[in-house]
Structure formats: structure tokens, C-alpha cells
Scaffold this active site. Structure first.
Site, PDB file in Angstrom:
ATOM      1  N   GLY A   8       0.814  -1.223   0.000  1.00 32.88           N
ATOM      2  CA  GLY A   8       0.000   0.000   0.000  1.00 32.88           C
ATOM      3  C   GLY A   8       0.837   1.258   0.000  1.00 32.88           C
ATOM      4  O   GLY A   8       0.407   2.307   0.473  1.00 32.88           O
ATOM      5  N   ILE A   9       2.047   1.169  -0.557  1.00 35.00           N
ATOM      6  CA  ILE A   9       2.958   2.330  -0.527  1.00 35.00           C
ATOM      7  C   ILE A   9       2.448   3.495  -1.377  1.00 35.00           C
ATOM      8  O   ILE A   9       2.822   4.646  -1.147  1.00 35.00           O
ATOM      9  CB  ILE A   9       4.391   1.903  -0.957  1.00 35.00           C
ATOM     10  CG1 ILE A   9       5.420   2.981  -0.559  1.00 35.00           C
ATOM     11  CG2 ILE A   9       4.467   1.602  -2.464  1.00 35.00           C
ATOM     12  CD1 ILE A   9       6.867   2.548  -0.662  1.00 35.00           C
ATOM     13  N   THR A  10       1.567   3.201  -2.344  1.00 36.20           N
ATOM     14  CA  THR A  10       1.064   4.299  -3.192  1.00 36.20           C
ATOM     15  C   THR A  10      -0.088   5.058  -2.518  1.00 36.20           C
ATOM     16  O   THR A  10      -0.545   6.067  -3.037  1.00 36.20           O
ATOM     17  CB  THR A  10       0.560   3.762  -4.550  1.00 36.20           C
ATOM     18  OG1 THR A  10      -0.442   2.774  -4.298  1.00 36.20           O
ATOM     19  CG2 THR A  10       1.678   3.169  -5.373  1.00 36.20           C
ATOM     20  N   ASP A  13      -1.221   6.682   3.537  1.00 33.03           N
ATOM     21  CA  ASP A  13      -0.340   6.340   4.659  1.00 33.03           C
ATOM     22  C   ASP A  13       0.997   5.798   4.152  1.00 33.03           C
ATOM     23  O   ASP A  13       2.058   6.113   4.706  1.00 33.03           O
ATOM     24  CB  ASP A  13      -0.993   5.269   5.544  1.00 33.03           C
ATOM     25  CG  ASP A  13      -2.174   5.805   6.315  1.00 33.03           C
ATOM     26  OD1 ASP A  13      -2.550   6.971   6.096  1.00 33.03           O
ATOM     27  OD2 ASP A  13      -2.728   5.060   7.140  1.00 33.03           O
ATOM     28  N   TYR A 106     -14.092  -9.222  -3.129  1.00 37.35           N
ATOM     29  CA  TYR A 106     -12.760  -8.676  -3.383  1.00 37.35           C
ATOM     30  C   TYR A 106     -12.204  -8.031  -2.101  1.00 37.35           C
ATOM     31  O   TYR A 106     -11.027  -8.207  -1.763  1.00 37.35           O
ATOM     32  CB  TYR A 106     -12.807  -7.653  -4.525  1.00 37.35           C
ATOM     33  CG  TYR A 106     -11.460  -7.043  -4.795  1.00 37.35           C
ATOM     34  CD1 TYR A 106     -10.435  -7.803  -5.349  1.00 37.35           C
ATOM     35  CD2 TYR A 106     -11.188  -5.718  -4.449  1.00 37.35           C
ATOM     36  CE1 TYR A 106      -9.179  -7.264  -5.570  1.00 37.35           C
ATOM     37  CE2 TYR A 106      -9.942  -5.169  -4.663  1.00 37.35           C
ATOM     38  CZ  TYR A 106      -8.944  -5.938  -5.225  1.00 37.35           C
ATOM     39  OH  TYR A 106      -7.703  -5.405  -5.418  1.00 37.35           O
ATOM     40  N   GLU A 138     -13.026   1.074  12.569  1.00 37.08           N
ATOM     41  CA  GLU A 138     -14.256   0.511  12.008  1.00 37.08           C
ATOM     42  C   GLU A 138     -14.630  -0.806  12.689  1.00 37.08           C
ATOM     43  O   GLU A 138     -15.780  -1.224  12.640  1.00 37.08           O
ATOM     44  CB  GLU A 138     -14.105   0.287  10.504  1.00 37.08           C
ATOM     45  CG  GLU A 138     -14.234   1.542   9.666  1.00 37.08           C
ATOM     46  CD  GLU A 138     -15.621   2.154   9.716  1.00 37.08           C
ATOM     47  OE1 GLU A 138     -16.574   1.491   9.307  1.00 37.08           O
ATOM     48  OE2 GLU A 138     -15.751   3.304  10.175  1.00 37.08           O
ATOM     49  N   TYR A 160     -16.216  -4.286   4.763  1.00 41.42           N
ATOM     50  CA  TYR A 160     -14.848  -3.794   5.000  1.00 41.42           C
ATOM     51  C   TYR A 160     -14.404  -4.137   6.422  1.00 41.42           C
ATOM     52  O   TYR A 160     -13.347  -4.728   6.646  1.00 41.42           O
ATOM     53  CB  TYR A 160     -14.795  -2.269   4.784  1.00 41.42           C
ATOM     54  CG  TYR A 160     -13.524  -1.621   5.296  1.00 41.42           C
ATOM     55  CD1 TYR A 160     -12.381  -1.581   4.513  1.00 41.42           C
ATOM     56  CD2 TYR A 160     -13.461  -1.052   6.573  1.00 41.42           C
ATOM     57  CE1 TYR A 160     -11.200  -0.995   4.986  1.00 41.42           C
ATOM     58  CE2 TYR A 160     -12.295  -0.471   7.049  1.00 41.42           C
ATOM     59  CZ  TYR A 160     -11.173  -0.442   6.258  1.00 41.42           C
ATOM     60  OH  TYR A 160     -10.016   0.143   6.725  1.00 41.42           O
ATOM     61  N   LYS A 164     -11.540  -6.708   7.912  1.00 39.76           N
ATOM     62  CA  LYS A 164     -10.449  -6.194   8.755  1.00 39.76           C
ATOM     63  C   LYS A 164     -10.432  -6.872  10.128  1.00 39.76           C
ATOM     64  O   LYS A 164      -9.394  -6.953  10.773  1.00 39.76           O
ATOM     65  CB  LYS A 164     -10.589  -4.669   8.917  1.00 39.76           C
ATOM     66  CG  LYS A 164     -10.118  -3.875   7.692  1.00 39.76           C
ATOM     67  CD  LYS A 164      -8.593  -3.719   7.681  1.00 39.76           C
ATOM     68  CE  LYS A 164      -8.130  -2.832   6.541  1.00 39.76           C
ATOM     69  NZ  LYS A 164      -6.697  -2.579   6.553  1.00 39.76           N
TER      70      LYS A 164
END
Ligand code: NDP
Ligand code: GDR
Length: 359
Positions: A8-10, A13, A106, A138, A160, A164
């Protein structure tokens, strides 16, 4: 030199964390997805990480990207084996709660099983890496207890949050079963000018700037009564690093301790550019009116309501303060101002870079 791998580097965070770790002298690696839209690294968020990459290259700082995807275990294993990082930050996710109702399979693949794939890769390769999981407020859903802390019961309210929750528990399972230094950072909402445009805060700051510039007429929103504990993202990635660099693995709540409604966020965002918004009506009939012109600037519409929503989040981060010495610094008003001003400045760039019409 310590090495870190960020999924998730793009994202918001990931990009701040990459900058923080480069400053700290880390060898930084990021997993990025191939996509055909821009034929390059990342997707909607590519620009910020490309700028960081260009700067790192100029300054001789080590920042490297590797193709991979959280839905593809082989790519995760390969990258972890190649990089042998000391720290792994699992920030990659389908992060939009509203989208998780449209793409539940997904969302579970990426957010739940994706986390398992990273943990399994650590176990299988035997790489001695500490693991950070991007857990979330959440998970609390509509818990009756406020403020929420590490002992509050989880009650996820969306696909979601349910995905998580699995990720949160599997992180603890791998810590207990295999003695991996694995931690959950239970982060409450954190925002910045790099926030995805679909998040309510960024949608508001961007639309307010566009209304002020005469590019849009109105801001369309859903549930104005939702209350969130909103902090400033660069401070939250510091907490991630502090959690992984603590002597023992802990699951910690990171929050400001303040809560505000979406309506308050919008009121302050407009005020930053000199508009005084008065609210009239109730529910889907509610409108935000510009007090000086009488024009409707905010309209509530069914389209942005969710099948279920989380009504009130307010975190208690006193354990994080005690254990790792983390505290928020930016105020709510300061955060709104940073975001509106950044979006106003970005408009000038956007206008100057608009591509010519293709004929
Ligand atoms: P963003 O949506 O900005 O970034 C998400 C990142 O995940 C992007 O880099 C995206 O890549 C990547 N990603 C999406 N799908 C995949 C996949 N299948 N494989 C690999 N990477 C993928 O999120 P934030 O930076 O705001 O949040 C970071 C993490 O923290 C997320 O896990 C989020 O759920 C969690 N979180 C966020 C909070 C917040 O308030 N921001 C609060 C609590 C938790 P691409 O650019 O290619 O789409
Ligand atoms: P959230 O963030 O669901 O808290 O998840 P988001 O900004 O999307 O919504 C916050 C609240 O605002 C209400 N809302 C709207 N939301 C959006 N996006 N668009 C609207 O027009 C709108 N109008 C009202 C929502 O109903 C909701 O109550 C974020 C994500 O970053 C997650 O990945 C992360 O885990 C949590 O924060 C903590």
C-alpha cells in the site's frame, strides 16, 4: 541499515510512511500493482509516490518498488524472500467502506486473506521481520461504549470492517502461534491532502475549493450526523513506526480523543474560505445555505448513504501515550484548514496541467 517493506505504498499512509522511514535511514521497499490506466506504478495515487521516488533518487536514498498484489500469495512470498525486510507494514487494502458493499468478495480477498498471505509468507520464508497490520476503528462499529479503547468489544458494521476483523485476529494468532513480532495499530480516521478523493473529508475540502473557484456549484453529501475522530495522517504513520519499534508487540488504539460530525467538518471547511453556512431542514431534506448570498451550497442525497453506517467514533489513546509515548499534535480546525488550503493550491496546478482536447 534497517530494511522495511510497505504494502500500500502508493496510498496516503504508505507515501507518508515511506518518507518517514527514508528520513530515518531505512532501505525502503514497496509492493505496487501493475495497472494499464497509466502503464506505470500505482493507480489513482501514483503521483505522490512517484514524486517521493524521484526525490529519493536525486538524494541517493534507497527506495525500490516491486510488483505484487495482496491477492497473489506467490508475489508476496517472492518479494519478502528477495528483500528480507526487518519490518513489514501491511497497509494495502480495499480501503473504501462504501465500495466494500459493492465488492464484498474482493474486499475480503485483499483485506482479510491478503493479511494472512503476508503472515504466511513470513512464516514460510522464516524471514525475521516484525509485522504491522493496519487495523481500524471501524472494528468497533456501533459499540455502545464511548470512547473506544483496546478493551472495547468489536462489532463490525460493513464488509470492509468484517474483513479487517479477520485480519486483526489472524495477526494476533500468528503472534501467539509462531512467536512473530506482529502488531495491530487500531487507527481512527486520519486525513491529509493525500487522502483519497472519495473519503468524506477530502471530498469536502476539494469540493469547497472548487466551489470557491467557480468550478462546481454544490457539495453533495450523505449522512451529515456521522461522528468521527479525525487526526492528521503524518502523525499516525509515526505511531506505526513507534508500535513496531517498541520492546514488546502491542495492539494499540491511535486517536485524537475528539469527535466531530460530517456537518461540522463541512461548516469549518467553508469557513476557511470565508463562507458562513447555515443548516436548514432534516434528513435528506437538509441543506447548507450560504448566509450572505442565500445560495444552497450543500445538498444531502440518498446516493451517499450506506446500507449500514457507523454513527459515533471517539478513541481513547491513553494506552499508546503510556506505552510508546505517542500523542496527536494537529487540532481538528488545523486539519480542516491544511486540507482546504492544499486543495485550493492544487487547483492552480490542475488548471495548468489540463491536457489539450484530443481531436
Ligand atoms: P489508501 O486507499 O490511500 O491506500 C490503499 C493502498 O492499498 C494503495 O496503495 C493501494 O494501491 C493498495 N492496494 C489496494 N488493493 C491492493 C491489492 N490488491 N494488493 C496490493 N495493494 C493494494 O488507504 P490509506 O493510506 O488511507 O490507509 C492505509 C491502510 O490503513 C488501509 O489498509 C486502510 O484500510 C487502513 N486504515 C486507514 C485509515 C484512515 O483513516 N486512512 C484508518 C484505519 C485504517 P493502488 O494505489 O494500486 O490502488
Ligand atoms: P470511513 O470514512 O467510512 O469512516 O472509513 P469516510 O470518509 O468514507 O466516511 C466517514 C463518514 O462520513 C459519512 N458520509 C460520507 N462519506 C463519504 N465517503 N462520502 C459522502 O458523500 C459522505 N456523506 C456522509 C459516511 O457515511 C461515514 O459515516 C475510513 C476509511 O479510511 C477506512 O479505510 C478506515 O478504516 C476508517 O476510515 C477508519
Amino acid at each position: 541499515m534497517k530494511g522495511a517493506l510497505i504494502t500500500g505504498i502508493t496510498g496516503q499512509d504508505g507515501s507518508y510512511l515511506a518518507e518517514l522511514l527514508l528520513e530515518k535511514g531505512y532501505d525502503v521497499h514497496g509492493i505496487v500493482r501493475w495497472n494499464t490506466t497509466n502503464g506505470s506504478w500505482g493507480a489513482h495515487t501514483s503521483r505522490r509516490i512517484e514524486e517521493i521516488k524521484a526525490r529519493a533518487d536525486r538524494q541517493g536514498q534507497p527506495l525500490e518498488f516491486h510488483y505484487g498484489d495482496l491477492t497473489d500469495g506467490s508475489s508476496i512470498r517472492r518479494v519478502i524472500r528477495e528483500v528480507e525486510p526487518d519490518e513489514i507494514y501491511n497497509l494495502g487494502a480495499q480501503s473504501h467502506v462504501a465500495v466494500s458493499y459493492d465488492q464484498p468478495d474482493y474486499t475480503a480477498e485483499v483485506n482479510a486473506l491478503g493479511t494472512l498471505r503476508v503472515l504466511e509468507a513470513i512464516r514460510e520464508t522464516g524471514v525475521d521481520a516484525r509485522f504491522y497490520q493496519a487495523s481500524t476503528s471501524e472494528l468497533f462499529g456501533n459499540a455502545t461504549e464511548t470512547p473506544q479503547d483496546e478493551s472495547t468489544r468489536f462489532d463490525p458494521e460493513s464488509p470492509y470492517a468484517s474483513a479487517k476483523l479477520y485480519a486483526h485476529h489472524i495477526t494476533k494468532n500468528y503472534r501467539d502461534a509462531y512467536d512473530i513480532f506482529a502488531c495491530n495499530g487500531i487507527l481512527f480516521n486520519h486525513e491529509s491532502p493525500r487522502r483519497v478523493k472519495a473519503a468524506v473529508t477530502r471530498k469536502i475540502s476539494r469540493t469547497v475549493a472548487r466551489i470557491d473557484a467557480g468550478m462546481e456549484d454544490r457539495l453533495y453529501l450523505g449522512n451529515l450526523d456521522a461522528q468521527r475522530d479525525w487526526g492528521y495522517a503524518p502523525e499516525y504513520v509515526e505511531a506505526m513506526w513507534m508500535i513496531l519499534n517498541h520492546e514488546t508487540p502491542e495492539d494499540l488504539v491511535i486517536a485524537t480523543g475528539e469527535t466531530h460530525t460530517v456537518r461540522e467538518f463541512a461548516t469549518i471547511a467553508f469557513a476557511t474560505l470565508g463562507y458562513d453556512i447555515e443548516w436548514e431542514g432534516k434528513g435528506v431534506k437538509e441543506r447548507g445555505i450560504d448566509a450572505s448570498s442565500g445560495e444552497t451550497l450543500v445538498e444531502v442525497t440518498e446516493e451517499f448513504f450506506r446500507p449500514t453506517d457507523v454513527h459515533l467514533l471517539k478513541g481513547d489513546a491513553s494506552r499508546a501515550k503510556r506505552e510508546i509515548g505517542w500523542e496527536p499534535r494537529t487540532t481538528f480546525e488545523g486539519l480542516v484548514e491544511i486540507m482546504v488550503e492544499a486543495d485550493r493550491e492544487a487547483l492552480d496546478v490542475e488548471r495548468s496541467e489540463r491536457p489539450p482536447i484530443e481531436r
